[in-house]
Write a protein that holds these residues in place. Sequence first.
Motif, PDB file in Angstrom:
ATOM      1  N   PHE A  44      -1.243  94.964  19.605  1.00 14.30           N
ATOM      2  CA  PHE A  44      -1.056  94.297  20.538  1.00 14.30           C
ATOM      3  C   PHE A  44      -1.068  92.910  20.489  1.00 14.30           C
ATOM      4  CE2 PHE A  44      -5.511  92.773  21.806  1.00 14.30           C
ATOM      5  CZ  PHE A  44      -6.122  93.814  20.780  1.00 14.30           C
ATOM      6  N   ASP A  85       4.411  95.891  27.487  1.00 11.90           N
ATOM      7  CA  ASP A  85       5.379  95.129  27.190  1.00 11.90           C
ATOM      8  C   ASP A  85       4.592  94.483  25.629  1.00 11.90           C
ATOM      9  OD1 ASP A  85       7.336  95.354  29.161  1.00 11.90           O
ATOM     10  OD2 ASP A  85       7.479  93.122  29.261  1.00 11.90           O
ATOM     11  N   ARG A 116      -3.841  94.278  15.140  1.00 13.58           N
ATOM     12  CA  ARG A 116      -3.073  95.758  14.529  1.00 13.58           C
ATOM     13  C   ARG A 116      -4.435  96.658  14.280  1.00 13.58           C
ATOM     14  NH1 ARG A 116       2.368  94.695  13.727  1.00 13.58           N
ATOM     15  NH2 ARG A 116       2.695  92.640  13.310  1.00 13.58           N
TER      16      ARG A 116
HETATM   17  P1  TMP Z   1       5.369  93.571  16.049  1.00 13.64           P
HETATM   18  O1  TMP Z   1       4.882  94.534  15.041  1.00 13.64           O
HETATM   19  O2  TMP Z   1       6.766  93.295  16.165  1.00 13.64           O
HETATM   20  O3  TMP Z   1       5.115  92.266  15.297  1.00 13.64           O
HETATM   21  O4  TMP Z   1       4.620  93.337  17.222  1.00 13.64           O
HETATM   22  C1  TMP Z   1       3.220  93.359  17.079  1.00 13.64           C
HETATM   23  C2  TMP Z   1       2.768  93.642  18.657  1.00 13.64           C
HETATM   24  O5  TMP Z   1       2.876  92.434  19.337  1.00 13.64           O
HETATM   25  C3  TMP Z   1       3.324  94.559  19.532  1.00 13.64           C
HETATM   26  O6  TMP Z   1       2.289  95.521  20.137  1.00 13.64           O
HETATM   27  C4  TMP Z   1       4.214  94.034  20.324  1.00 13.64           C
HETATM   28  C5  TMP Z   1       4.019  92.744  20.651  1.00 13.64           C
HETATM   29  N1  TMP Z   1       4.842  91.671  20.733  1.00 13.64           N
HETATM   30  C6  TMP Z   1       5.034  90.990  21.875  1.00 13.64           C
HETATM   31  O7  TMP Z   1       4.005  90.936  22.575  1.00 13.64           O
HETATM   32  N2  TMP Z   1       5.811  89.951  21.937  1.00 13.64           N
HETATM   33  C7  TMP Z   1       6.904  89.823  21.013  1.00 13.64           C
HETATM   34  O8  TMP Z   1       7.322  88.690  21.236  1.00 13.64           O
HETATM   35  C8  TMP Z   1       6.551  90.468  19.858  1.00 13.64           C
HETATM   36  C9  TMP Z   1       7.441  90.248  18.502  1.00 13.64           C
HETATM   37  C10 TMP Z   1       5.489  91.505  19.622  1.00 13.64           C
END
Ligand code: TMP
Length: 238
Positions: free
Chosen positions: A176, A197, A94
């Motif tokens: 990401f 995604d 992040r």
């Molecule tokens: P989050 O803030 O929901 O934890 O997500 C952090 C990052 O990870 C966001 O860019 C989306 C990605 N992500 C996925 O690719 N797959 C997932 O199953 C989740 C929950 C988040």
Amino acid sequence: MEKREMLYEGKAKKVFATDDPQLVIVEYKDDATAFNGQKKGTIAGKGVVNNRVTNFLMQMLAAAGIPTHFVQELSDREALVTKVEIIPLEVIIRNISAGSFAKRYGVEEGIVFDEPTIEFSYKNDDLGDPLITEEHALALKLVGPNEIKRIRTMAFQINTILKDFFAGINVELVDFKLEFGRVLNDYIVLADEISPDTCRLWDATTHEKLDKDRFRRDMGGEVEAYNEIMYRIFGEKC
Ligand code: TMP
């Protein structure tokens, strides 16, 4: 390269065997899910965008010295990749507060961090991909001590490269998710996808969301958002 039987079908991709045991074909679908598959839908053209964007970014990272599973783009929706043993960790970087970070700590989205953060989730649908500490990942033998060090280093290097690239197309790389895999002799490579995604991508001027959050949050405009990323990278829409 001959496409053979399907080995695996995930939420957004299918994986097929080939006539070479070390190579598989990934096929990207338009299916979209969120919240561990509880929300389902489709985003027209998403498979094409995610395949082409992932392949482009993987090649860029490879050129910068990051080993990846990518071999060759086969079609709009298909890529040839090295067969790997996926390490069951989601590696999340992040740069700006958003999503589960903002929710967990009760802060607004959009706080720019002085330094990027890293966290891991245990890839396990039955458990809902829980957050996991490095020590617990080691205790569960999901990953070895040298592997986790290597993954951390690679993830931060990838962030630097991707952040610079997206800045060049007026996009903020908010956060990401990456996945890594083992190939022969336990060598670690970047695997899975890097796409709208799996990234949060905000227009750097307007902070408009150009990623899957539009689907997760029922905002609408997801097809346009995916196409906008495609357009900014390739100068064409799908
Ligand atoms: P989050 O803030 O929901 O934890 O997500 C952090 C990052 O990870 C966001 O860019 C989306 C990605 N992500 C996925 O690719 N797959 C997932 O199953 C989740 C929950 C988040």
